[in-house]
Motif scaffolding. Structure first.
Motif, PDB file in Angstrom:
ATOM      1  N   GLY A   1     -41.738 162.811  14.422  1.00 45.53           N
ATOM      2  CA  GLY A   1     -42.501 164.054  14.458  1.00 45.53           C
ATOM      3  C   GLY A   1     -42.853 164.505  13.058  1.00 45.53           C
ATOM      4  N   GLY A   2     -43.918 165.232  12.912  1.00 41.16           N
ATOM      5  CA  GLY A   2     -44.345 165.733  11.607  1.00 41.16           C
ATOM      6  C   GLY A   2     -44.881 164.622  10.731  1.00 41.16           C
ATOM      7  N   ASP A   3     -45.272 164.991   9.543  1.00 38.72           N
ATOM      8  CA  ASP A   3     -45.807 164.017   8.601  1.00 38.72           C
ATOM      9  C   ASP A   3     -44.664 163.307   7.901  1.00 38.72           C
ATOM     10  N   PRO A   4     -44.754 161.992   7.718  1.00 43.56           N
ATOM     11  CA  PRO A   4     -43.707 161.295   6.981  1.00 43.56           C
ATOM     12  C   PRO A   4     -43.751 161.700   5.513  1.00 43.56           C
ATOM     13  N   VAL A   5     -42.572 161.778   4.900  1.00 35.45           N
ATOM     14  CA  VAL A   5     -42.485 162.117   3.484  1.00 35.45           C
ATOM     15  C   VAL A   5     -42.642 160.825   2.702  1.00 35.45           C
ATOM     16  N   THR A   6     -43.589 160.797   1.780  1.00 34.91           N
ATOM     17  CA  THR A   6     -43.839 159.611   0.975  1.00 34.91           C
ATOM     18  C   THR A   6     -43.821 159.995  -0.488  1.00 34.91           C
TER      19      THR A   6
ATOM     20  N   LYS B   1     -37.315 159.566  -8.296  1.00 31.90           N
ATOM     21  CA  LYS B   1     -37.565 158.529  -7.297  1.00 31.90           C
ATOM     22  C   LYS B   1     -37.182 159.089  -5.938  1.00 31.90           C
ATOM     23  N   THR B   2     -37.828 158.557  -4.916  1.00 31.47           N
ATOM     24  CA  THR B   2     -37.535 158.987  -3.558  1.00 31.47           C
ATOM     25  C   THR B   2     -36.963 157.819  -2.769  1.00 31.47           C
ATOM     26  N   ASN B   3     -36.173 158.172  -1.780  1.00 33.38           N
ATOM     27  CA  ASN B   3     -35.635 157.209  -0.826  1.00 33.38           C
ATOM     28  C   ASN B   3     -35.501 157.950   0.490  1.00 33.38           C
ATOM     29  N   GLY B   4     -36.455 157.709   1.398  1.00 33.98           N
ATOM     30  CA  GLY B   4     -36.465 158.456   2.656  1.00 33.98           C
ATOM     31  C   GLY B   4     -36.752 159.917   2.367  1.00 33.98           C
ATOM     32  N   ASN B   5     -35.874 160.809   2.838  1.00 35.80           N
ATOM     33  CA  ASN B   5     -36.067 162.246   2.599  1.00 35.80           C
ATOM     34  C   ASN B   5     -35.225 162.744   1.426  1.00 35.80           C
ATOM     35  N   LYS B   6     -34.854 161.846   0.517  1.00 36.93           N
ATOM     36  CA  LYS B   6     -34.065 162.196  -0.675  1.00 36.93           C
ATOM     37  C   LYS B   6     -34.920 162.002  -1.919  1.00 36.93           C
TER      38      LYS B   6
ATOM     39  N   GLU C   1     -29.271 164.203 -10.175  1.00 34.28           N
ATOM     40  CA  GLU C   1     -29.055 165.053  -9.001  1.00 34.28           C
ATOM     41  C   GLU C   1     -29.931 164.518  -7.883  1.00 34.28           C
ATOM     42  N   THR C   2     -29.399 164.512  -6.664  1.00 33.19           N
ATOM     43  CA  THR C   2     -30.161 164.067  -5.501  1.00 33.19           C
ATOM     44  C   THR C   2     -30.262 165.220  -4.516  1.00 33.19           C
ATOM     45  N   TYR C   3     -31.485 165.482  -4.083  1.00 35.15           N
ATOM     46  CA  TYR C   3     -31.782 166.577  -3.167  1.00 35.15           C
ATOM     47  C   TYR C   3     -32.389 166.019  -1.881  1.00 35.15           C
ATOM     48  N   ASP C   4     -32.177 166.711  -0.753  1.00 29.71           N
ATOM     49  CA  ASP C   4     -32.984 166.491   0.442  1.00 29.71           C
ATOM     50  C   ASP C   4     -34.305 167.179   0.157  1.00 29.71           C
ATOM     51  N   TYR C   5     -35.414 166.605   0.610  1.00 29.89           N
ATOM     52  CA  TYR C   5     -36.684 167.267   0.341  1.00 29.89           C
ATOM     53  C   TYR C   5     -37.660 167.095   1.492  1.00 29.89           C
ATOM     54  N   THR C   6     -38.582 168.047   1.560  1.00 30.24           N
ATOM     55  CA  THR C   6     -39.696 167.983   2.504  1.00 30.24           C
ATOM     56  C   THR C   6     -40.954 168.416   1.768  1.00 30.24           C
TER      57      THR C   6
END
Length: 170
Positions: A32-37, A116-121, A131-136
């Motif tokens: 659901g929703g737009d994928p985070v890229t 850098k991103t990895n999935g929703n991180k 530091e690693t964050y969850d992001y949208t």
């Protein structure tokens, strides 16, 4: 002559219709929703809000910072442009309100960092560590969340705090 004219009209109709047909096709996203890229992060952003939540209580970090350090620090943070480049570097253009060398300690993203991103991180690495964050990312808004444990009230028990940072694309 009429057949030639009709043929041209059909060709133009196809030229106009093709982008509409292909544009209406989209892949379904099971989550659901737009994928985070990573491309969603690339570009220039400014901090628009920050909050710290512990349990049911949430504190507007920018308002707290304004009361503790002054409005110039908040203006510096919210008016500084942070650019996430496609080569994974982070550059910044400080606001003219940034007139103190120690204002950088309040900013979650320092100039000359990498991302850098990895999935929703999303991971931000600077000379001080990573530091690693969850992001949208939704439209022109990007939100980062990170949970930490801290004994904020001095009772010997570590409470979980969630820091949320919101950015607006500029």
């Amino acid at each position: 002559m009429k057949m030639n004219n009709l043929g041209r009209q059909m060709a133009w109709a196809m030229v106009v219709a093709m982008p509409l047909w292909f544009g209406s096709c989209k892949k379904e996203n099971a989550g659901g929703g737009d994928p985070v890229t990573p491309n969603a992060v690339e570009g220039s952003w400014k901090i628009s809000a920050m909050a710290v939540t512990e349990g049911n209580e949430s504190v507007d970090y920018l308002e707290l910072l304004k009361n503790l350090a002054g409005e110039a620090v908040v203006t510096c943070m919210t008016d500084t442009k942070i650019t996430f480049n496609s080569n994974s570097s982070v550059t910044g253009v400080p606001s003219p309100a940034c007139n103190s060398a120690d204002m950088g300690e309040y900013n979650p993203v320092q100039d000359k960092s990498t991302w850098k991103t990895n999935g929703n991180k999303i991971s931000i690495t600077s000379s001080e560590g990573s530091e690693t964050y969850d992001y949208t990312v939704s439209g022109n808004t990007m939100k980062w969340n990170i949970q930490t444990q801290d004994d904020s009230d001095g009772d010997g028990v570590k409470e979980t705090q969630t820091t949320t940072i919101q950015f607006k694309r500029v």
